[in-house]
Scaffold this active site. Structure first.
Site, mmCIF file in Angstrom:
data_model
loop_
_atom_site.group_PDB
_atom_site.id
_atom_site.type_symbol
_atom_site.label_atom_id
_atom_site.label_comp_id
_atom_site.label_asym_id
_atom_site.label_seq_id
_atom_site.Cartn_x
_atom_site.Cartn_y
_atom_site.Cartn_z
ATOM 1 C CB SER A 135 -0.976 -0.058 1.177
ATOM 2 O OG SER A 135 -2.017 0.877 1.020
ATOM 3 C CD GLU A 175 -5.394 -4.051 -3.969
ATOM 4 O OE1 GLU A 175 -5.469 -3.785 -2.763
ATOM 5 O OE2 GLU A 175 -4.348 -4.470 -4.515
ATOM 6 C CG HIS A 196 -5.722 -2.612 0.447
ATOM 7 N ND1 HIS A 196 -4.806 -2.524 -0.577
ATOM 8 C CD2 HIS A 196 -5.322 -1.700 1.383
ATOM 9 C CE1 HIS A 196 -3.903 -1.606 -0.281
ATOM 10 N NE2 HIS A 196 -4.180 -1.099 0.903
#
Length: 558
Positions: free
Chosen positions: A215, A342, A438
């Site tokens: 990230s 995600e 995610h």
């Protein structure tokens, strides 16, 4: 005794609970405390110490308001935040490859103490693992005015007095650049320099360093890959779900004005130094909340994240995607991965706007400059999905998936070596479906599925198939860090045009996919090793790449 000698003194670690053959050295300082006279400045060397320093517990985390499962929280007064952790085989042969990890968290939260990032399993696979804390939020990425007229003095126009410890020391540099924008990235470089100078004492090779992150941590890795100042500090890089967010100095300065106003201080060097870290943390939260509550506030409304790397003209001159396309990645080898769903995590935790009407979806597209053809293409390929899922799919590509893929492609097309993977493991459980969202991939790659704090991410306690997938993913990281070969071929063209893309699924999922592909046209079939030559148009990864290639990808600011 598990004692190691560094350039600044001796340290004592402890045996890892899960594997007594691994030594964990925790909370080891790589730079001096970045507060007092050092606040908002480049990281400075730590002072040497006498005797043996006990390093058996994680150091304090950076200033933040988040409280994460299994990890320590920040309290005002916690200042020795620039620390790192090392996991190493107790009886290793030396000269082992090193993996240095930068955590994610939108540049405002997270730490190396999260259970997800325990390095025991990877160290057991033959790596020396380093995880680190660096400055976050305004402390790490806020723009501080750099003019002499804004030097702090005792007659500040702020309602808050400037602490004596924050006043410039005699002879201190007050020129342009003394208060750099990318302080969080500079901390990470300082940690890499510590690794270069000290990791051999822990059995690692300074010439075999892989820098990895997820990230915002992955975008940090991308930034350091193209930064001249970090050149030579690592030879390989792992990027999971890099985020599309990069600011100009002007944009960063506007954010400073907003945060200063929320903190009740002038947007000057004096005003900002007068505000304690907890005041700027709270002000940041208030600014983000205002964006979240205002549908007319533009791009920041959908998921308010206001900090990120800055094109300061010193450390960075362009977005990493543009820099990689120009060949700035040099000889660094990349391994890039993203998940196929995600943004569903951000919706699940409530940090994303709820887009459930055609009017809201149209406003979202307009705010980001997305063409109608891209939106309609997603709706056509998700015919039975609610509008919320169409929005989440679009935002997944815009913020993470398409950006990550293009980083790998850009490096490969510029002559670099890049590998691409996608994480597509899902589960059905009582109460709903577990998405490939995610952060779900990281406990698999670290081999930490047993940690209760990650069960929300992965859908509960792992089964045997999950453990087997975890072993394969961890092995890919180890092999890449060791030999530069994760187990499949590097990109030889844009993903989706015949290039090799590794799709991470459990064996049961791969068998089901193989049955589907057997009835479909040739070209989308899975090979025996789980590598797919050509993406098909099924599932959350289905054919969206051609839509994005036609539409183009706007580069975003925080």
């Amino acid at each position: 005794m598990d004692v190691f000698t560094t350039k600044t003194g001796r340290v004592r670690g402890r045996r890892a609970a899960r594997d007594r053959g691994i030594v964990a050295v925790l909370g080891l300082p790589y730079a001096a405390t970045p507060f007092g006279a050092r606040r908002f400045r480049e990281p400075q060397p730590t002072e040497p110490w006498d005797g043996v320093r006990d390093c058996t517990a994680f150091g304090p985390v950076a200033p933040q308001s988040a409280e994460l499962p299994g990890a320590p929280s920040w309290s005002p007064g916690d200042e020795d935040i620039l620390t790192l952790n090392v996991w190493t085989p107790a009886d290793g042969p030396g000269d082992l490859p090193v993996l240095v990890w930068i955590h994610g968290g939108a540049y405002v939260f997270g730490s190396s103490a999260q259970p997800d990032f325990d390095g025991t399993a990877l160290a057991g696979g033959g790596l020396v693992v380093v995880t680190l804390n660096s400055r976050l939020g305004f402390e790490g990425f806020g723009h501080v005015p750099d003019t002499d007229s804004d030097l702090p003095d005792t007659d500040t126009d702020s309602d808050l007095p400037v602490p004596d410890s924050d006043l410039p020391v005699a002879g201190a540099d007050t020129s342009a650049g003394a208060f750099p924008d990318n302080r969080g990235l500079l901390d990470q470089i300082a940690a890499l320099e510590w690794v270069r100078d000290n990791i051999s004492a822990f059995g690692g090779s300074p010439d075999r360093v892989t820098l990895a992150g997820q990230s915002s941590g992955a975008t940090s890795v991308a930034c350091l890959t193209v930064a001249d100042r970090a050149r030579g500090l690592f030879r390989r890089a792992v990027l999971h779900s890099a985020v599309n967010a990069f600011a100009t100095v002007e944009q960063a300065a506007r954010t400073t004005a907003e945060v200063a106003a929320a903190a009740g201080v002038p947007a000057t060097r004096a005003g900002l130094l007068a505000a304690p870290p907890e005041v700027l943390v709270a002000a940041t939260d208030r600014v983000c909340e205002r964006y979240a509550q205002d549908p007319g506030s533009g791009q920041r409304h959908y998921d308010p994240a206001i900090y990120g790397p800055v094109a300061d003209g010193l450390l960075l001159t362009a977005d990493p995607l543009e820099a990689l396309a120009a060949g700035a990645g040099g000889a660094v080898e990349l391994l890039v991965c993203h998940t196929t769903e995600e943004y569903w995590l951000l919706d699940a935790v409530g940090s994303s706007a709820k887009i459930t009407s055609k009017e809201q979806l149209a406003s979202f597209a307009a705010d980001f400059g997305l063409p109608a053809s891209l939106v309609e293409g997603h709706r056509e390929r998700l015919p039975d999905a609610p509008l919320l899922d169409v929005y989440l799919s679009l935002y997944s590509g815009l913020l993470f998936a398409e950006y990550s893929t293009r980083l790998a492609e850009a490096h490969a097309l510029a002559g670099g070596r890049a590998f691409l993977a996608r994480f597509d493991r899902r589960r059905d459980r009582a109460g709903g479906r577990v998405r490939a969202w995610h952060c779900a991939d990281i406990p698999f790659a670290f081999g930490n599925l047993h940690e209760e704090s990650v069960h929300f991410l992965v859908g509960g306690p792992p089964g045997a198939a999950d453990q087997e997938l975890s072993r394969r993913m961890a092995r890919a990281w180890v092999e890449f860090a060791t030999h530069g070969e994760p187990g499949w071929a590097p990109l030889d063209g844009p993903a989706g045009s015949g290039a090799t893309v590794r799709v991470w699924r459990t064996e049961a999922e791969e068998e089901a996919e193989e049955k589907v592909n057997a009835a479909r046209r040739p070209g989308g079939a899975r090979r025996a090793d789980g590598v797919r030559r050509v993406e098909d148009d099924r599932g959350a990864e289905r054919g969206f790449r051609d839509l994005w290639r036609t539409a183009g990808l706007p580069l975003l600011a925080p």
